[in-house]
Scaffold this motif. Structure first.
Motif, mmCIF file in Angstrom:
data_model
loop_
_atom_site.group_PDB
_atom_site.id
_atom_site.type_symbol
_atom_site.label_atom_id
_atom_site.label_comp_id
_atom_site.label_asym_id
_atom_site.label_seq_id
_atom_site.Cartn_x
_atom_site.Cartn_y
_atom_site.Cartn_z
ATOM 1 N N GLN A 2 2.098 0.179 1.515
ATOM 2 C CA GLN A 2 2.640 1.035 0.454
ATOM 3 C C GLN A 2 2.778 0.255 -0.850
ATOM 4 O OE1 GLN A 2 3.024 4.229 0.988
ATOM 5 N NE2 GLN A 2 3.830 4.755 -1.017
ATOM 6 N N THR A 3 3.191 -1.003 -0.776
ATOM 7 C CA THR A 3 3.345 -1.831 -1.971
ATOM 8 C C THR A 3 1.999 -2.033 -2.654
ATOM 9 O OG1 THR A 3 5.209 -2.959 -0.950
ATOM 10 C CG2 THR A 3 4.198 -4.044 -2.832
ATOM 11 N N LYS A 5 -0.540 0.014 -2.579
ATOM 12 C CA LYS A 5 -0.903 1.281 -3.205
ATOM 13 C C LYS A 5 -0.176 1.458 -4.533
ATOM 14 C CE LYS A 5 -1.916 3.882 0.987
ATOM 15 N NZ LYS A 5 -1.491 5.011 1.823
ATOM 16 N N MET A 6 1.100 1.125 -4.532
ATOM 17 C CA MET A 6 1.878 1.257 -5.763
ATOM 18 C C MET A 6 1.390 0.279 -6.826
ATOM 19 S SD MET A 6 3.724 3.820 -5.298
ATOM 20 C CE MET A 6 4.736 3.744 -6.741
ATOM 21 N N SER A 95 8.383 -0.006 -2.647
ATOM 22 C CA SER A 95 7.900 0.244 -1.294
ATOM 23 C C SER A 95 8.912 1.108 -0.568
ATOM 24 C CB SER A 95 7.681 -1.068 -0.544
ATOM 25 O OG SER A 95 8.917 -1.692 -0.298
ATOM 26 N N ARG A 96 8.580 1.491 0.643
ATOM 27 C CA ARG A 96 9.449 2.364 1.411
ATOM 28 C C ARG A 96 10.833 1.732 1.618
ATOM 29 N NH1 ARG A 96 7.687 6.738 4.112
ATOM 30 N NH2 ARG A 96 5.552 6.037 3.996
ATOM 31 N N CYS A 100 13.282 1.924 -4.737
ATOM 32 C CA CYS A 100 12.354 2.645 -5.601
ATOM 33 C C CYS A 100 13.139 3.677 -6.414
ATOM 34 C CB CYS A 100 11.328 3.333 -4.705
ATOM 35 S SG CYS A 100 10.006 4.162 -5.550
ATOM 36 N N LYS A 105 10.469 8.349 -5.568
ATOM 37 C CA LYS A 105 10.647 8.753 -4.167
ATOM 38 C C LYS A 105 10.339 10.232 -3.998
ATOM 39 C CE LYS A 105 13.955 5.278 -2.792
ATOM 40 N NZ LYS A 105 15.286 4.973 -2.315
ATOM 41 N N TRP A 108 6.258 10.596 -4.924
ATOM 42 C CA TRP A 108 5.245 9.844 -4.166
ATOM 43 C C TRP A 108 5.703 9.477 -2.761
ATOM 44 C CZ3 TRP A 108 4.644 6.595 -9.069
ATOM 45 C CH2 TRP A 108 3.807 7.278 -9.945
ATOM 46 N N CYS A 110 7.719 7.267 -1.576
ATOM 47 C CA CYS A 110 7.618 5.841 -1.272
ATOM 48 C C CYS A 110 8.858 5.326 -0.584
ATOM 49 C CB CYS A 110 7.340 5.024 -2.519
ATOM 50 S SG CYS A 110 8.546 5.162 -3.835
#
Length: 110
Positions: A2-3, A5-6, A95-96, A100, A105, A108, A110
């Motif tokens: 996830q990080t 992707k962000m 990240s999740r 964030c 959140k 997206w 996340c």
């Protein structure tokens, strides 16, 4: 995952902001030159006495109004670019499990 992707999204946003900002800066720089030229023409029109004087004055007034409207639109685009740049910083390290921003959140997940 996830990080990463962000981080990629942040790079994309930065690229888009950069591509918008270059022509925007060009237009902003030359808009003032056009406005000054229209002001000079309007000043010259005040001393003319030919029959088309009023029609040219109306055209000049309309052009000056349009430049003012363009300025407002350009400033809105400029603010959009600034917001894109600022949002990129908010996405770094998002990240999740991290803290964030709430708006990310929601949009997206996340």
């Amino acid at each position: 995952m996830q990080t990463a992707k962000m981080a990629s999204l942040g790079e994309l946003v930065a690229g888009i902001a950069h591509e918008i900002n270059n022509p925007l800066a060009f237009i902003l720089a030359h808009k003032d030159t056009v406005a000054r030229g229209l002001d000079r023409l309007a000043a010259m029109e005040t001393t003319t006495t030919d029959p088309d004087h009023e029609q040219r004055g109306a055209i000049l007034t309309k052009c000056r109004d349009r430049v003012g409207s363009m300025n407002m639109g350009l400033r809105r685009i400029q603010n959009l670019v600034l917001n894109l740049r600022n949002s990129r910083g908010s996405m770094k390290g998002c990240s999740r499990s991290s803290t964030c921003p709430r708006r990310w959140k929601r949009s997206w997940r996340c």
